[in-house]
Design an enzyme around this catalytic site. Structure first.
Site, PDB file in Angstrom:
ATOM      1  N   ARG A 188     -35.857  43.915 -64.787  1.00 18.07           N
ATOM      2  CA  ARG A 188     -34.502  44.463 -64.702  1.00 18.07           C
ATOM      3  C   ARG A 188     -33.907  44.179 -63.328  1.00 18.07           C
ATOM      4  O   ARG A 188     -32.726  43.868 -63.207  1.00 18.07           O
ATOM      5  CB  ARG A 188     -34.505  45.964 -64.979  1.00 18.07           C
TER       6      ARG A 188
ATOM      7  N   CYS B 235     -32.418  53.743 -58.970  1.00 16.98           N
ATOM      8  CA  CYS B 235     -33.042  53.178 -60.174  1.00 16.98           C
ATOM      9  C   CYS B 235     -31.903  52.899 -61.146  1.00 16.98           C
ATOM     10  O   CYS B 235     -30.845  52.446 -60.729  1.00 16.98           O
ATOM     11  CB  CYS B 235     -34.096  54.130 -60.745  1.00 16.98           C
TER      12      CYS B 235
END
Length: 271
Positions: free
Chosen positions: A177, A230
């Site tokens: 990611r 995050c």
């Protein structure tokens, strides 16, 4: 009080008068399953906190997928859980401490110092053959006026200033990611420019036990307060706890990547 406690410690102190145990089990893919797991069996006396109902605020155009609760919501949560100023709060889950670390962070944000995460979560508790119960505890609501510690968080503009100053910005998501090769949740793939990747799960073993503070934490310059993010401000809390265990005070970007990309003019980087 330490940020992490062992199953042995909790077993020895489970019935202490000022102890509050909080079950934070939650599955992002199946939001109702965490509470169902709690009802099916939890550590004796544990109360339940839901990531999206209790540990997150109202979602808006900006602020990310799991905004921090406002002071009123956090005040209500602390009092509903029966937490008093001298309570020792132990949080656990079965998701590599992600949700438990979120509560640990929120309690610190609310000014409560005596809080910790159960090392290994409920799986470690079960692994020792310790008692599990399904009955709901009787909790006496507390009265605990909280005061939010804004020094623990940063805004999007603070992140931009950190980019200019060359301060460390940490992306806690999985490497795929971070690189932009995969993005199963957010609308844009990649990461915030200048961010480095410290995958949050690397803080734990496959059995959900915490490792010793990672060597990479030592790469942070002395006195620097890295910014941690995050996808939505949840798993970043695992890295923040790990940094604190290593003596480094890190700050949370609450909205994290999902907030960053909600502004169309914010750049992202792919590898």
């Amino acid at each position: 009080m330490k940020n992490l406690v062992t199953v042995e410690w909790l077993s020895d102190h489970l019935y202490d008068e000022k102890l509050v145990v909080v079950d934070c089990q939650f599955d992002l893919g199946n939001p109702s399953s965490g509470y169902e797991s709690y009802l099916n069996g939890h550590i004796p006396g544990a109360v339940y906190a839901n990531l999206e109902k209790d540990l997150s605020g109202e979602i808006g155009e900006h602020g990310g997928r799991h905004p921090l609760p406002d002071q009123e919501q956090l005040q209500h949560l602390v009092e509903r859980l029966g937490i008093e100023p001298d309570s020792k709060v132990i949080a656990y889950d079965n998701q590599h401490s992600a949700m438990a670390a979120r509560l640990w962070f929120l309690l610190g944000f609310a000014g409560h110092k005596q809080r910790a995460v159960l090392n290994g979560g409920i799986d470690a508790w079960r692994g020792e053959g310790l008692k599990i119960e399904s009955k709901l505890p009787s909790v006496r609501a507390s009265h605990y006026p909280i005061s939010l510690d804004s020094s623990m968080i940063v805004s999007m503009n603070d992140v931009k200033q950190a980019q200019i100053e060359g301060r460390t910005i940490v992306d806690s998501r999985a490497p795929e990611r971070y690189s932009g090769k995969e993005e199963p949740i957010d609308a844009r793939a990649g990461h915030i420019p200048r961010a480095v990747n410290y995958f949050w799960k690397d803080n734990l073993t496959e059995t959900q036990k915490w490792r010793e503070p990672l060597e990479r934490v030592g790469e942070i310059e002395s006195g620097q307060e890295p910014i941690i993010y995050c996808g939505s401000g949840v798993t970043a809390c695992v890295n923040i706890l790990a940094f604190q265990e290593a003596g480094v005070h890190a700050k949370l970007y609450p909205g994290s990547y999902s907030d960053w990309i909600s502004y169309s003019d914010n750049q992202v980087v792919t590898l």
